[in-house]
Design a protein around this motif. Structure first.
Motif, PDB file in Angstrom:
ATOM      1  N   LYS A  89      91.230 106.269 -37.830  1.00  0.00           N
ATOM      2  CA  LYS A  89      90.278 107.344 -38.168  1.00  0.00           C
ATOM      3  C   LYS A  89      90.329 108.468 -37.145  1.00  0.00           C
ATOM      4  O   LYS A  89      90.279 109.647 -37.513  1.00  0.00           O
ATOM      5  N   GLU A  90      90.409 108.136 -35.870  1.00  0.00           N
ATOM      6  CA  GLU A  90      90.457 109.154 -34.816  1.00  0.00           C
ATOM      7  C   GLU A  90      91.742 109.973 -34.904  1.00  0.00           C
ATOM      8  O   GLU A  90      91.728 111.181 -34.709  1.00  0.00           O
ATOM      9  N   ILE A  91      92.850 109.308 -35.206  1.00  0.00           N
ATOM     10  CA  ILE A  91      94.130 110.012 -35.349  1.00  0.00           C
ATOM     11  C   ILE A  91      94.055 110.977 -36.527  1.00  0.00           C
ATOM     12  O   ILE A  91      94.456 112.139 -36.428  1.00  0.00           O
ATOM     13  N   GLU A  92      93.488 110.491 -37.636  1.00  0.00           N
ATOM     14  CA  GLU A  92      93.359 111.345 -38.824  1.00  0.00           C
ATOM     15  C   GLU A  92      92.482 112.560 -38.526  1.00  0.00           C
ATOM     16  O   GLU A  92      92.811 113.688 -38.897  1.00  0.00           O
ATOM     17  N   ARG A  93      91.392 112.356 -37.817  1.00  0.00           N
ATOM     18  CA  ARG A  93      90.485 113.453 -37.466  1.00  0.00           C
ATOM     19  C   ARG A  93      91.193 114.466 -36.551  1.00  0.00           C
ATOM     20  O   ARG A  93      91.066 115.678 -36.723  1.00  0.00           O
ATOM     21  N   ALA A  94      91.966 113.969 -35.581  1.00  0.00           N
ATOM     22  CA  ALA A  94      92.661 114.858 -34.646  1.00  0.00           C
ATOM     23  C   ALA A  94      93.708 115.711 -35.366  1.00  0.00           C
ATOM     24  O   ALA A  94      93.847 116.903 -35.085  1.00  0.00           O
TER      25      ALA A  94
ATOM     26  N   ARG B 143     101.906 116.143 -29.022  1.00  0.00           N
ATOM     27  CA  ARG B 143     100.900 116.488 -28.016  1.00  0.00           C
ATOM     28  C   ARG B 143      99.483 116.606 -28.554  1.00  0.00           C
ATOM     29  O   ARG B 143      98.580 116.942 -27.811  1.00  0.00           O
ATOM     30  N   ILE B 144      99.276 116.372 -29.833  1.00  0.00           N
ATOM     31  CA  ILE B 144      97.919 116.488 -30.377  1.00  0.00           C
ATOM     32  C   ILE B 144      97.033 115.477 -29.664  1.00  0.00           C
ATOM     33  O   ILE B 144      97.304 114.277 -29.668  1.00  0.00           O
ATOM     34  N   PRO B 145      95.942 115.941 -29.037  1.00  0.00           N
ATOM     35  CA  PRO B 145      95.070 115.007 -28.321  1.00  0.00           C
ATOM     36  C   PRO B 145      94.180 114.221 -29.291  1.00  0.00           C
ATOM     37  O   PRO B 145      93.530 114.790 -30.159  1.00  0.00           O
ATOM     38  N   VAL B 146      94.180 112.914 -29.130  1.00  0.00           N
ATOM     39  CA  VAL B 146      93.358 112.023 -29.945  1.00  0.00           C
ATOM     40  C   VAL B 146      92.352 111.357 -29.021  1.00  0.00           C
ATOM     41  O   VAL B 146      92.701 110.894 -27.939  1.00  0.00           O
ATOM     42  N   ASP B 147      91.090 111.314 -29.448  1.00  0.00           N
ATOM     43  CA  ASP B 147      90.044 110.660 -28.655  1.00  0.00           C
ATOM     44  C   ASP B 147      90.213 109.149 -28.836  1.00  0.00           C
ATOM     45  O   ASP B 147      89.791 108.577 -29.840  1.00  0.00           O
ATOM     46  N   TYR B 148      90.860 108.510 -27.874  1.00  0.00           N
ATOM     47  CA  TYR B 148      91.143 107.084 -27.950  1.00  0.00           C
ATOM     48  C   TYR B 148      90.284 106.360 -26.926  1.00  0.00           C
ATOM     49  O   TYR B 148      90.544 106.432 -25.719  1.00  0.00           O
ATOM     50  N   TYR B 149      89.221 105.723 -27.390  1.00  0.00           N
ATOM     51  CA  TYR B 149      88.251 105.042 -26.533  1.00  0.00           C
ATOM     52  C   TYR B 149      87.732 105.973 -25.437  1.00  0.00           C
ATOM     53  O   TYR B 149      87.671 105.618 -24.259  1.00  0.00           O
ATOM     54  N   GLY B 150      87.397 107.192 -25.828  1.00  0.00           N
ATOM     55  CA  GLY B 150      86.798 108.147 -24.910  1.00  0.00           C
ATOM     56  C   GLY B 150      87.778 108.921 -24.051  1.00  0.00           C
ATOM     57  O   GLY B 150      87.374 109.743 -23.242  1.00  0.00           O
ATOM     58  N   THR B 151      89.058 108.664 -24.209  1.00  0.00           N
ATOM     59  CA  THR B 151      90.070 109.353 -23.409  1.00  0.00           C
ATOM     60  C   THR B 151      90.972 110.167 -24.317  1.00  0.00           C
ATOM     61  O   THR B 151      91.524 109.634 -25.280  1.00  0.00           O
ATOM     62  N   PRO B 152      91.142 111.469 -24.032  1.00  0.00           N
ATOM     63  CA  PRO B 152      92.084 112.243 -24.840  1.00  0.00           C
ATOM     64  C   PRO B 152      93.517 111.785 -24.553  1.00  0.00           C
ATOM     65  O   PRO B 152      93.991 111.881 -23.428  1.00  0.00           O
TER      66      PRO B 152
END
Length: 184
Positions: A76-81, A39-48
């Motif tokens: 990179k976004e997944i790693e940051r999340a 359930r970890i939210p990842v910012d994927y093209y502007g959408t959590p």
């Protein structure tokens, strides 16, 4: 009519118990569990977007999780999340194609903190079940004029038994999770 009210209340209470169990799975234990990361939210093209929808999660070792993104541009976004996810304390490392997440050892204080979090989630589930009971009782009271006081009082007793059964299920799940968390 009474049976419909009781059936609906039972279904909703069962869903509340299931949600509580799912919430308990998001609290980590001493080993890496893919359910922690689903359930970890990842910012994927502007959408959590939940991480479970963006990557395959595997636990090859007890304290390591491997995250394989379906879309390499989201790495990179997944790693940051993962790095900023609360209550994990995990440190991700990126090798360009996958992310390895090493889970730190839990201290006794941290385990007790997680037990408090799980107890809070348990109490939320019980409140939800009690709210369902209250709504069902209101529905039964509205039926008094149509079916009679005796039938409504019998249904209220059934509703109380149903409520107790579901609250006991939440308590059992809580006991199992607490034992799992405190296990060294």
């Amino acid at each position: 009519m009474i049976a419909d009210v009781l059936t609906e209340a039972g279904d909703r209470m069962a869903k509340a118990v299931e949600v509580a169990r799912d919430d308990f799975n998001t609290v980590r234990t001493g080993r890496a569990n893919p359910a922690l990361f689903q359930r970890i939210p990842v910012d994927y093209y502007g959408t959590p977007t939940p991480l479970g929808q963006l990557a395959a999660l595997q636990a090859p070792e007890a304290r390591m999780l491997v995250v394989t993104p379906y879309d390499k541009t989201a790495l990179k976004e997944i790693e940051r999340a993962i790095a900023t996810a609360p209550n994990l304390g995990a440190t991700p490392s990126n090798d360009g194609t996958i992310i390895r997440v090493i889970m730190p050892e839990l201290t006794q204080d941290r385990r007790k903190e997680f037990v408090k979090i799980v107890r809070g989630k348990s109490e939320d589930a019980k409140v939800s079940i009690r709210n369902i009971r209250r709504r069902a009782k209101d529905d039964l009271d509205a039926l008094k004029s149509e079916v009679g006081d005796d039938d409504v009082s019998r249904a209220e007793k059934e509703l109380e038994a149903l409520t107790k059964r579901h609250i006991d299920a939440v308590d059992d799940a809580l006991k199992r999770k607490e034992a799992e968390l405190l296990e060294v």
